[in-house]
Design an enzyme around this catalytic site. Sequence first.
Site, short mmCIF file in Angstrom:
data_model
loop_
_atom_site.label_atom_id
_atom_site.label_comp_id
_atom_site.label_asym_id
_atom_site.label_seq_id
_atom_site.Cartn_x
_atom_site.Cartn_y
_atom_site.Cartn_z
N VAL A 170 3.52 59.83 103.82
CA VAL A 170 2.25 60.16 104.47
C VAL A 170 2.49 60.80 105.83
O VAL A 170 1.84 61.79 106.19
CB VAL A 170 1.38 58.90 104.59
CG1 VAL A 170 0.14 59.19 105.42
CG2 VAL A 170 0.98 58.40 103.20
N ASP A 171 3.42 60.26 106.62
CA ASP A 171 3.65 60.75 107.97
C ASP A 171 4.12 62.20 107.97
O ASP A 171 3.63 63.02 108.76
CB ASP A 171 4.69 59.88 108.66
CG ASP A 171 4.21 59.38 110.02
OD1 ASP A 171 3.08 59.71 110.40
OD2 ASP A 171 4.96 58.66 110.68
N ASP A 172 5.09 62.54 107.13
CA ASP A 172 5.58 63.91 107.08
C ASP A 172 4.52 64.86 106.54
O ASP A 172 4.47 66.03 106.93
CB ASP A 172 6.84 63.98 106.23
CG ASP A 172 8.07 63.61 107.04
OD1 ASP A 172 8.57 64.46 107.79
OD2 ASP A 172 8.51 62.46 106.94
N ARG B 30 -2.12 57.65 112.87
CA ARG B 30 -1.85 59.09 112.84
C ARG B 30 -2.57 59.77 111.68
O ARG B 30 -2.94 60.95 111.78
CB ARG B 30 -0.36 59.35 112.79
CG ARG B 30 0.27 59.28 114.16
CD ARG B 30 1.57 60.04 114.23
NE ARG B 30 2.56 59.52 113.34
CZ ARG B 30 3.29 58.43 113.60
NH1 ARG B 30 3.10 57.78 114.71
NH2 ARG B 30 4.19 58.01 112.74
#
Length: 628
Positions: free
Chosen positions: A374-376, A450
Site C-alpha cells: 500500500v505504501d509504495d 498516509r
Amino acid sequence: MKHSVQYEINRLVEKLTNEQLLDGSWNYPFETGITTDAYMIILLRTLEIDDEKLIQALVKRILSKQEENGVWKLFYDEEEGNLSETIVAYYALLYSGYLNENSMHLERPKQFILSNGGLEKGSMFLKIMLALTGQYPWPKRFPVPIETFLIPVSFPINFYDFSVYARANLTPIILLGNKKFQMKTDASPDLSNLYKQQRYEEDPIIEFNRKFEWQAFIKQLIQGLSSIVGKKDGLKKKSIEHAEQYMLTHLEPDGTFYSYFSSTFFMIFALMSIGYSKTHPTILKAVEGLKSMACEVEGELHIQYTTANVWNTSLIGYAMQEAGVSDEEEVIQRANNYLLTKQHYKFGDWVINNTNILPGGWGFSNINTINPDVDDTTASLRALLPMIMKHPQYLQVWNRGLHWTLSMQNEDGGWPAFERNVDKKLIRQLPVQGKELLLLDPSTADLTGRTLEFLCGSTNLNYDHPVIKRGIKWMENDQRKDGSWYGRWGICYIYGTWSALTGLRACGVSTQSNTIKKAVHWLESIQNDDGGWGESCYSDIYKRYIPLEESTLTHTAWALDSLIAVSSKPTRVIDHGIEYLIKNGNEQSWKTAYPKGQGMGRAFYIHYHSYRYIWPLLTLGHYKKKYL
C-alpha cells in the site's frame, strides 16, 4: 528565512538531480547492519563457492563496524551491544578463514557472548541459521509439522493467515526443521565453546505456548487431512511438494525468493534438503541474485536485505515536485517513466484475501513483481499525479492503482502493508518471538495515515466518504493517551504521529479537535533545545517514546511537516525547527546514519540513505508553499 529556505531547497534538488540513475530511478542504499554481510560469507563458505574478493570485502566491512569494546550493535545508543549481531559477526569472521578464535578482533566478542548467555540466548532466526549450518541442534520434534502447508484456506487458521513476510521465511524454515537438515564443510568453525551451558537437545528454537495446545491442534488437523489424502507418508510427501512449489512459483526474475535476503538464504538450504545439488541452476541463480544486492556504503561493500529503488524514486519525485520542480523537468519525467514500468500486472498472494480486484500496485524494490504494498502504491501515485492529469492516456494506470489501494482497506477501517485482514486473534496467541511484526500484517497508523492523506489530498474523496470515515475512526481509536501514534515501519512515534496528523488534516479533521490538539501538544513537548527532534530505536523495543537525546534531520522533518499541516501560520516551534534543518543539512555524523526504519524490534533496523534528503526537502517545500 525565505532566502535560506529556497537556498536549501535548491541545494537538495541539485544533489538529488545529480544522483539520479540513467533509468530515472535512485538507488540509495537500504542499509541493515552487518547481518546480511555475515550471512553471505556463511552462505558462500557453506556452498564452497570461491569468491574471495567478495568475502574479503565483507570481512572488512564487518570489522569496520565493530565497537571499541569488541561487540556489534544494531543502533548507536544500544547500550552494551547486541548479542545476536555479535554472534553472527563472530561466526562469519571465523568461517571466512581470515581470522581465528585467537585473533585480537574475536577475543572480546567471545567473552561478551558467553557473559550474556551464549548461543542459547540468540534470536530465533540466528538459531535456525546455526542449526542448518551444523552449529546448533535441531529439536527432536520441530514445533510446526510439515503437514501444516496442506491446511485448506477454508479452515479457521491456515497458511495465508500469516503475513507474507512470515510465509516467505517460514516456508523454507519449516521444511528445514522437519528435515533436521544440516550442512557443514571441512572449513566449518566449531562454535561449541560459545555455549554457556551444556547443549539442550530439546531447545524448540520456535517456542509455542503449551496452554494454547498448538501441537494437539495441529495433530488433529493432520489426522483429518490423512483421512482425505490417504497414508501419512503420502501426506508428508505432498506437503514437501507444496512447500517446494510455493518457493519456486514465488521467485523473482533475479532468482531471489520474494526479493528478500533472509527468505532466499533459507530457501537455498531448504531446496538442498530435498535433493537439489549446490550447483543446481536454481541455487546458483539465487546466490547471484543475493550478490546483485551489493552496494557501496562509505567505501565498503554491503549486501542489502533488498533494494529500495521504487520507494526512493516515488518519494524523491514527489518531494521535488512539492518543492517546486515542474513535472515537465527532465528529472521528473525520467522518474515518472521509471515508475510507470514498475506497476504490477501480476496477481500475488494478496488476491487470496482480496478477490475480485485487478493488480495495480507497486512494490518496494526494483526486482519486485508479485508483492505490491500500500505504501509504495500511494507514494508512486502521488508522484505521478501531475503527469496523469495532463496526459489522459495514463488514466488507466491511475485507476488500477487507486482501485487496488481502496480494496486493501481492512475490515477494521485501517490499512495494512501487504495483505488484507491478516490479523487473526488466534495467531496473536502464538508466543513466537516478534510475532506482531513477523506473523501479522495489521492496520497501522503510518499506513492508514498516509493512505488517508493520499486519498483526500490526491483524489476526489473527502471526509464524508464511507472509506474515509472508517479510516478516520480507526486513526482516532489508535491514538495513544499522550497524543502520539505508533508507526510500524519507522522509528517510531514521531513517524506514526507525522503520518496520522498529515492524513487527518488532509481529510478535513479540524485543528480544534481533541485528537489534533493532543498530538500537537505532544510533538511540541518533545522538541529539543536545538530546534530539532530525535527518537531512539528503543521506542520500538519498549513500545513507548524514548528520546534519542540528539536531533536528526529525518525526525525533525517528520515533526515539522506534521505541525505545518495543522498550523495556519508559522509558530516559534516551527521556525526553530526549520532553522535546525537549514543549519544541519550538510551534517555528517552518527546521527545521519541512525536507523529511521525498522523491520523487527531488536533484530532488524534500516538506515535509508535517501531519507536525509527526501524528508527535509518535502518539509521545506511545504513550509515555502504554505507560508512564504
